[in-house]
Enzyme design. Structure first.
Site, PDB file in Angstrom:
ATOM      1  N   VAL A   1       0.868  -1.167   0.000  1.00 11.58           N
ATOM      2  CA  VAL A   1       0.000   0.000   0.000  1.00 11.58           C
ATOM      3  C   VAL A   1       0.907   1.221   0.000  1.00 11.58           C
ATOM      4  O   VAL A   1       1.633   1.451   0.965  1.00 11.58           O
ATOM      5  CB  VAL A   1      -0.927   0.021   1.240  1.00 11.58           C
ATOM      6  CG1 VAL A   1      -1.884   1.210   1.178  1.00 11.58           C
ATOM      7  CG2 VAL A   1      -1.688  -1.287   1.377  1.00 11.58           C
TER       8      VAL A   1
ATOM      9  N   GLU B   1      -2.259  10.832  -1.679  1.00 12.68           N
ATOM     10  CA  GLU B   1      -2.568  12.185  -1.233  1.00 12.68           C
ATOM     11  C   GLU B   1      -3.732  12.243  -0.252  1.00 12.68           C
ATOM     12  O   GLU B   1      -4.013  13.291   0.312  1.00 12.68           O
ATOM     13  CB  GLU B   1      -2.880  13.058  -2.450  1.00 12.68           C
ATOM     14  CG  GLU B   1      -1.681  13.232  -3.375  1.00 12.68           C
ATOM     15  CD  GLU B   1      -2.027  14.057  -4.608  1.00 12.68           C
ATOM     16  OE1 GLU B   1      -3.166  14.557  -4.702  1.00 12.68           O
ATOM     17  OE2 GLU B   1      -1.155  14.188  -5.460  1.00 12.68           O
ATOM     18  N   THR B   2      -4.416  11.100  -0.073  1.00 15.89           N
ATOM     19  CA  THR B   2      -5.586  11.104   0.814  1.00 15.89           C
ATOM     20  C   THR B   2      -5.355  10.183   2.013  1.00 15.89           C
ATOM     21  O   THR B   2      -4.361   9.462   2.075  1.00 15.89           O
ATOM     22  CB  THR B   2      -6.836  10.619   0.057  1.00 15.89           C
ATOM     23  OG1 THR B   2      -6.671   9.224  -0.253  1.00 15.89           O
ATOM     24  CG2 THR B   2      -7.056  11.418  -1.224  1.00 15.89           C
TER      25      THR B   2
ATOM     26  N   HIS C   1      -6.880   7.550   2.614  1.00 13.98           N
ATOM     27  CA  HIS C   1      -7.187   6.173   2.209  1.00 13.98           C
ATOM     28  C   HIS C   1      -6.087   5.217   2.682  1.00 13.98           C
ATOM     29  O   HIS C   1      -6.370   4.138   3.193  1.00 13.98           O
ATOM     30  CB  HIS C   1      -7.326   6.132   0.680  1.00 13.98           C
ATOM     31  CG  HIS C   1      -7.567   4.778   0.116  1.00 13.98           C
ATOM     32  ND1 HIS C   1      -8.789   4.162   0.168  1.00 13.98           N
ATOM     33  CD2 HIS C   1      -6.730   3.922  -0.523  1.00 13.98           C
ATOM     34  CE1 HIS C   1      -8.701   2.977  -0.416  1.00 13.98           C
ATOM     35  NE2 HIS C   1      -7.467   2.810  -0.835  1.00 13.98           N
TER      36      HIS C   1
ATOM     37  N   ARG D   1      12.395  -2.401  -1.084  1.00 16.65           N
ATOM     38  CA  ARG D   1      12.065  -3.389  -0.053  1.00 16.65           C
ATOM     39  C   ARG D   1      11.450  -4.669  -0.627  1.00 16.65           C
ATOM     40  O   ARG D   1      10.991  -5.528   0.094  1.00 16.65           O
ATOM     41  CB  ARG D   1      11.106  -2.754   0.961  1.00 16.65           C
ATOM     42  CG  ARG D   1      11.832  -1.712   1.811  1.00 16.65           C
ATOM     43  CD  ARG D   1      10.888  -0.683   2.400  1.00 16.65           C
ATOM     44  NE  ARG D   1      11.625   0.263   3.238  1.00 16.65           N
ATOM     45  CZ  ARG D   1      12.328   1.294   2.773  1.00 16.65           C
ATOM     46  NH1 ARG D   1      12.393   1.524   1.467  1.00 16.65           N
ATOM     47  NH2 ARG D   1      12.983   2.086   3.600  1.00 16.65           N
TER      48      ARG D   1
END
Length: 158
Positions: free
Chosen positions: A90, A94-95, A97, A136
């Protein structure tokens, strides 16, 4: 966790148990597929290197990281599965979420492990950007998939 002095692919050999008869389910998010495929490759190869048999490793895909919890639950309820490894990525946007998804996935995966009393491993990257994810997922910071697989192995030896 990767740091400037430690890679995700480095781990102690303490509590490594014989996994030749153990069965693993690896649940992989299809979202950010270039990253999650690298995580899967790392996890699969680490299990094989530590003695797991290919036929004892099953892979299940889910659409995104949010769905990892339910996918893990479906795998964990199978009494023949000894450990479930959840792999996802993930990337911060910008939000908010990102915050909701990461929190839900972490809580969900934790609850599945507690409910079924078996290792259900959180192998989900939560980077700020695509480059951090790649770093990663087999890049300069190692592979979170390796770390997730060795965590499953160590928990089976607990």
């Amino acid at each position: 966790m990767a740091t400037s002095t430690k890679s995700l692919s480095e781990f102690s050999s303490k509590n490594i148990t014989d996994i030749s008869s153990k069965k693993f389910a690896i649940v992989v998010s299809e979202w950010n597929e270039d990253v999650t495929e690298a995580l899967y490759s790392g996890a699969f190869q680490t299990l094989i290197q530590h003695g797991a048999k290919k036929e004892n490793i099953s892979r299940k895909n889910v659409p995104g990281s949010f769905e990892l919890s339910l996918g893990a639950q479906w795998c964990a309820q199978d009494e023949t599965i000894d450990a479930v490894i959840c792999l996802g990525c993930v990337i911060q946007g910008e939000t908010r979420h990102f915050d909701f998804i990461c929190d839900a996935v972490a809580q969900g995966i934790t609850q599945v492990g507690l409910k079924y009393n078996k290792p259900v491993i959180f192998g989900v990257l939560t980077p700020d950007n695509q480059q951090q994810a790649l770093d990663r997922a087999g890049g300069k910071h190692g592979n979170k998939g390796d770390e997730a697989a060795i965590t499953a192995v160590k928990m089976l030896g607990f």
